[in-house]
Design an enzyme around this catalytic site. Structure first.
Site, PDB file in Angstrom:
ATOM      1  N   ASP A   8      28.596  32.409  42.131  1.00 43.84           N
ATOM      2  CA  ASP A   8      29.917  32.648  42.700  1.00 43.84           C
ATOM      3  C   ASP A   8      30.603  31.371  43.170  1.00 43.84           C
ATOM      4  O   ASP A   8      30.048  30.272  43.109  1.00 43.84           O
ATOM      5  CB  ASP A   8      29.819  33.641  43.856  1.00 43.84           C
ATOM      6  CG  ASP A   8      30.783  34.807  43.692  1.00 43.84           C
ATOM      7  OD1 ASP A   8      31.966  34.542  43.425  1.00 43.84           O
ATOM      8  OD2 ASP A   8      30.349  35.960  43.828  1.00 43.84           O
ATOM      9  N   GLU A  38      51.577  44.419  43.444  1.00 46.00           N
ATOM     10  CA  GLU A  38      51.454  43.048  42.949  1.00 46.00           C
ATOM     11  C   GLU A  38      52.438  42.763  41.823  1.00 46.00           C
ATOM     12  O   GLU A  38      52.874  41.620  41.651  1.00 46.00           O
ATOM     13  CB  GLU A  38      50.022  42.775  42.475  1.00 46.00           C
ATOM     14  CG  GLU A  38      49.009  42.535  43.579  1.00 46.00           C
ATOM     15  CD  GLU A  38      48.555  43.794  44.284  1.00 46.00           C
ATOM     16  OE1 GLU A  38      47.852  43.689  45.315  1.00 46.00           O
ATOM     17  OE2 GLU A  38      48.904  44.904  43.821  1.00 46.00           O
ATOM     18  N   TYR A  89      38.665  41.536  39.729  1.00 45.41           N
ATOM     19  CA  TYR A  89      37.272  41.856  39.975  1.00 45.41           C
ATOM     20  C   TYR A  89      36.464  41.581  38.708  1.00 45.41           C
ATOM     21  O   TYR A  89      36.936  41.844  37.609  1.00 45.41           O
ATOM     22  CB  TYR A  89      37.109  43.338  40.364  1.00 45.41           C
ATOM     23  CG  TYR A  89      38.126  43.841  41.360  1.00 45.41           C
ATOM     24  CD1 TYR A  89      38.365  43.160  42.549  1.00 45.41           C
ATOM     25  CD2 TYR A  89      38.858  44.997  41.108  1.00 45.41           C
ATOM     26  CE1 TYR A  89      39.299  43.615  43.466  1.00 45.41           C
ATOM     27  CE2 TYR A  89      39.794  45.473  42.019  1.00 45.41           C
ATOM     28  CZ  TYR A  89      40.015  44.776  43.193  1.00 45.41           C
ATOM     29  OH  TYR A  89      40.950  45.225  44.089  1.00 45.41           O
TER      30      TYR A  89
END
Length: 458
Positions: free
Chosen positions: A283, A233, A173
């Site tokens: 983005d 993860e 993030y």
């Protein structure tokens, strides 16, 4: 290949001519992006900026920005090698004799080595700064695009833990720099980190968070992999590497981070605190994501190697580094797609679809309306639920040849008969939706087999 540090990986790709050192001083505000954007679009190497204005730390960028470097980071020659390993796990052959059982031993041993391992110390804590010694301005944090709200940490692995189950999550993030010890924490409502935040908010407790930068190049990939909820993860990273990920306890919060990281940022979110405006930010869609309200991340400690390298990335209209990470996911996770949707032969997420706008999928058809069943299954499969346009073709069509797919759309599709439009959750970054995170999607059945038989059978 087992990489003990980011430096090892950088040295290896430099020897392959895949990394260029730049000794001229560059500005982290816009200039690094301007250079990297041109290099990425040209399919160029990783860039190591030795001198960055305002910081003693060098910057490396575009590390995984080619299929060759992405495969090198995964320790494979081609994505299919890792896909075959996953296929063997999800659908193992039943041993028929003692020799076949012996062949399974190495595979079982590899599975046993997967869980992350806690170690007492690591290079990521050779330098420790806490409290008033923390100053995020010492990091060469970049501003990517002219209309961005400021400087953003873009390549950090964000470690959170569920307050209810205790499960660890690692996501990627972005963090907008606010001042010397605070950032905004940007995550979408569908992300596990955001769900963990809601748990802390419900109880009114502070949420510990750690952000890891650098280390084994497997780390940024494992943080972006579309794993099922409550799947660690770090466990997946151990599988990819064939060796346990070593973690070390943070200095100021209750969290563990990769011992081999270059830099670790420790801190917390206070759910009782007002949200803050974050963004806009250029983005991966090629458009700016708009400003919105997100939590404030309070930094309590920064630890790093004695001579750290700051890894970062830029996103924008592809191809860029994230495209190759996404392509790795597409290829590696094909066996899992086939496990859940057995009629799937292959699929492709075309570059112009920026991960969620298009899915091309070929299938083996055995019964009427099977294409629609496949569309529904894809829309119900994890992050594939964001797929806006699904095109289904026959098994003989090469979905990686985009012109071939579009030829079959034009040749075989009757728009009223062969399309289905549904409403559902959409990617937050899809600015075409009528509502944020919610809109319509379309499935197109472009198979060449006669549809009249299907109509007559009903």
């Amino acid at each position: 290949m087992d990489y003990e540090s980011l430096a090892e990986f950088m040295e290896e790709i430099k020897n392959d001519g895949e990394l260029v050192r730049i000794s001229t001083e560059v500005d982290p505000v816009l200039e690094i992006t301007e250079i990297t954007d041109r290099i990425s679009k040209a399919g160029g190497p990783a860039l190591f900026f030795e001198k960055v204005k305002g910081s003693a730390m060098p910057v490396v960028i575009n590390l995984l920005g080619s299929e060759k470097r992405m495969c090198r980071a995964l320790g494979i020659g081609a994505f299919e090698e890792m896909a075959d390993r996953i296929a063997a796990l999800v659908k193992p052959e039943v041993p028929s004799n003692w020799m076949d059982k012996l062949k399974l031993v190495p595979q079982l041993a590899q599975l046993a080595n997967m869980p992350p391992k806690i170690v007492r110390s690591g290079p990521c804590q050779q330098v420790v700064k806490v409290g008033s010694d923390v100053d995020l301005n010492e990091l060469p944090i970049i501003q990517c695009w002219p209309e961005d709200a400021g400087r953003f940490i873009t390549f950090g692995q964000v470690f959170t833990r569920s307050l209810e189950s205790g499960h660890r999550n690692v996501g990627m993030y972005r963090l907008q720099l606010l001042d010397r010890n605070t950032t905004a924490m940007h995550w979408h409502m569908h992300h596990d980190g955001a769900q963990h935040y809601l748990e802390y908010k419900e109880r009114g407790e502070r949420m510990p968070i750690a952000v890891s930068l650098g280390g084994d190049p497997i780390f940024p990939y494992m943080a972006t992999a579309p794993l099922p909820p409550n799947t660690d993860e770090c466990l997946f990273g151990g599988f990819l590497r064939g060796k346990s990920v070593e973690l070390v306890k943070c200095r100021s919060i209750d969290m563990e981070v990769p011992a081999s990281a270059e830099i670790v940022i420790e801190g917390y979110l206070d759910p009782n605190e007002d949200l803050i405006t974050e963004g806009p930010f250029g983005d991966h869609t090629g458009f700016y994501s708009l400003e919105d309200q997100f939590p404030v991340f309070h930094v309590t400690a920064v630890t790093h190697r004695s001579n750290p390298v700051y890894p970062t990335t830029i996103v924008g209209k592809p191809p860029m580094e994230d495209y190759y990470m996404g392509k790795a996911t597409e290829r590696i996770f094909l066996p899992l797609i086939k496990m859940f949707i057995p009629e799937v032969v292959d699929y492709d997420l075309p570059i112009f679809g920026v991960f969620h706008n298009f899915v091309f999928v070929s299938i083996k058809k055995t019964y009427p309306h099977q294409a629609r069943k496949v569309m529904s299954a894809i829309w119900g499969l994890g992050q594939m639920m964001f797929s806006k346009i699904i095109v289904v073709v026959d098994s003989h069509v090469d979905v990686h040849d985009h012109n071939q797919v579009w030829f079959h759309v034009g040749a075989n599709v009757d728009p009223r008969r062969d399309t289905v439009i549904v409403d559902g959750p959409m990617d937050i970054l899809d600015h075409a939706t009528p509502f944020c995170g919610s809109g319509s999607k379309i499935g197109i059945d472009a198979r060449s087999e006669e549809h009249t038989s299907e109509l007559q059978s009903h």
